[in-house]
Enzyme design. Structure first.
Site, PDB file in Angstrom:
ATOM      1  N   GLY A 163     -22.158   1.823  13.178  1.00 55.09           N
ATOM      2  CA  GLY A 163     -22.035   0.691  13.610  1.00 55.09           C
ATOM      3  C   GLY A 163     -22.239  -0.354  12.809  1.00 55.09           C
TER       4      GLY A 163
ATOM      5  CB  THR B  73     -19.648  -2.118   8.527  1.00 55.79           C
ATOM      6  OG1 THR B  73     -18.860  -2.223   7.174  1.00 55.79           O
ATOM      7  CG2 THR B  73     -18.636  -4.109   8.603  1.00 55.79           C
TER       8      THR B  73
ATOM      9  N   GLY C 124      -2.622   3.514   8.309  1.00 55.63           N
ATOM     10  CA  GLY C 124      -1.923   2.152   7.928  1.00 55.63           C
ATOM     11  C   GLY C 124      -2.772   1.606   8.126  1.00 55.63           C
TER      12      GLY C 124
ATOM     13  CE  LYS D  55     -10.748  -4.275  -0.331  1.00 52.98           C
ATOM     14  NZ  LYS D  55     -10.866  -2.794  -0.081  1.00 52.98           N
ATOM     15  N   GLY D  56      -7.020  -9.341   1.576  1.00 49.30           N
ATOM     16  CA  GLY D  56      -6.977 -11.028   2.152  1.00 49.30           C
ATOM     17  C   GLY D  56      -5.687 -10.965   3.426  1.00 49.30           C
TER      18      GLY D  56
ATOM     19  N   GLY E 190     -12.700  -1.534   7.970  1.00 51.75           N
ATOM     20  CA  GLY E 190     -13.705  -2.838   7.642  1.00 51.75           C
ATOM     21  C   GLY E 190     -12.830  -4.265   7.565  1.00 51.75           C
ATOM     22  CG  ASP E 191     -10.024  -5.404   4.718  1.00 52.60           C
ATOM     23  OD1 ASP E 191     -10.817  -5.088   4.018  1.00 52.60           O
ATOM     24  OD2 ASP E 191      -8.709  -5.013   4.497  1.00 52.60           O
TER      25      ASP E 191
ATOM     26  CG  ASP F 197      -1.962  -0.911   1.149  1.00 55.06           C
ATOM     27  OD1 ASP F 197      -2.463  -1.642  -0.115  1.00 55.06           O
ATOM     28  OD2 ASP F 197      -2.907  -1.191   2.263  1.00 55.06           O
TER      29      ASP F 197
ATOM     30  CG  ASN G   1      -5.056  -5.396   4.837  1.00 56.79           C
ATOM     31  OD1 ASN G   1      -3.881  -5.210   5.013  1.00 56.79           O
ATOM     32  ND2 ASN G   1      -6.393  -3.965   4.742  1.00 56.79           N
TER      33      ASN G   1
HETATM   34  O1  RIB Z   1      -9.125  -2.589   2.507  1.00 60.63           O
HETATM   35  C1  RIB Z   1      -8.303  -2.201   2.507  1.00 60.63           C
HETATM   36  C2  RIB Z   1      -7.423  -2.339   1.346  1.00 60.63           C
HETATM   37  O2  RIB Z   1      -8.441  -2.747   0.486  1.00 60.63           O
HETATM   38  C3  RIB Z   1      -5.815  -1.830   1.829  1.00 60.63           C
HETATM   39  O3  RIB Z   1      -4.386  -2.701   2.277  1.00 60.63           O
HETATM   40  C4  RIB Z   1      -5.732  -2.027  -0.255  1.00 60.63           C
HETATM   41  O4  RIB Z   1      -5.004  -2.958  -0.411  1.00 60.63           O
HETATM   42  C5  RIB Z   1      -6.331  -2.951  -0.910  1.00 60.63           C
HETATM   43  O5  RIB Z   1      -6.783  -3.672  -1.351  1.00 60.63           O
END
Ligand code: RIB
Length: 292
Positions: free
Chosen positions: A216, A211, A278, A39-40, A242-243, A12, A42
């Protein structure tokens, strides 16, 4: 019961800007950081920091060693992370003063899954195990079909929502975790309650976790609806919140906790995440989330 997350890994590039740039606009950034994301990745780190045993499956390029290191340091099993020739996935992320963001994705190695790799990964998971997916890798519909045939329970974060999801048999999904933007894209509804109602009707039997940022979250399954308020914090960077919610919710669910408890812990963890810069680095440890 094992959890496998077949998902993206991104570098990122985070640029801080006064406001998110519009069409034709040239903007100066006040800072640039390079963090681990995707997203994966995270969601795997959130699962691990929440205390779950998680296996990550996915691909990085030759420039992706920091992604592997971040997963390993968080305690994620990386047996199924492959390093290939070429670049890793990356994201160019503008974060404005309010903490809101705009994300541009480059797929890189995330778009190089092969059928052989899918078979190899799914071959070591069995009926009752949980598969977590997002929409940042290729072969999503094949992965869903093969995992469903093996009896895995599939949780999907349909993000980013795009046409490729139309190839996926969403009737095979047991848990949807999405935000209100994706909810509107899936249902055409704007009101969260209407989004939830449409999704619970369309995918009867599936659990829906919606979400809503500062508003909330909502949970629905059949006739049951649970609401979770957000915790009030000063947002610095919403990337990865969200992740964080997804990982914490799933980790709690697999511990057998009640839905309101899962929602509460996930909301706490996500609230902490938005106070930090981040994606992956902002995800709190379980003890921090419990104490919040
Ligand atoms: O959900 C956030 C993520 O979306 C970031 O880390 C970015 O890499 C994208 O995948």
């Amino acid at each position: 019961m094992k959890i496998v997350n077949f998902g993206s890994l991104n570098l990122d590039y985070i640029y801080r800007v006064e406001h998110i740039g519009g069409q034709g606009e040239t903007l100066a950034a006040s800072s640039r950081d390079v963090f681990c994301g995707g997203k994966g990745l995270n969601q795997s780190i959130a699962l691990a920091r929440a205390g779950a045993k998680v296996y990550h499956a996915g691909c990085i390029g030759e420039d992706g060693s920091m992604l592997l290191t971040a997963l390993e340091e968080a305690g994620v099993d990386c047996t199924h992370v492959r390093t290939l020739e070429g670049p890793s996935g990356h994201a160019v992320i503008q974060v404005e003063d309010s903490g809101q963001n705009a994300i541009l994705l480059f797929g890189g190695a995330n778009q190089t899954m092969t059928s052989g790799f899918v078979d190899e990964v799914l071959g070591v998971f069995d009926a009752g195990d949980i598969l977590l997916l997002q929409n940042e890798i290729n072969l999503l519909s094949e992965i869903v079909d093969k995992a469903y045939a093996r009896g895995l329970k599939i949780a999907l974060n349909p993000s980013p929502y795009n046409d490729r999801l139309q190839d996926v048999d969403l009737n095979k999904i047991s848990i949807f975790l999405l935000n209100e933007v994706e909810g509107e894209q899936m249902t055409g509804e704007r009101e969260p309650a209407n989004i939830l109602q449409k999704l619970t009707e369309q995918y009867s039997g599936a659990e829906i976790v919606l979400t809503l940022g500062e508003a909330g979250a909502l949970y629905g399954c059949g006739q049951r609806v649970c609401r979770q308020e957000a915790y009030s914090v000063q947002a610095v960077d919403t990337t990865g919140a969200g992740d964080t919610f997804t990982g914490y919710f799933l980790a709690s669910l697999t511990e057998g906790r009640e839905i309101p408890d899962c929602l509460r812990l996930a909301a706490k963890a996500a609230s902490i995440a938005v106070t930090r810069s981040g994606a992956a680095p902002s995800i709190p440890l379980r003890a921090e989330a419990e104490l919040f």
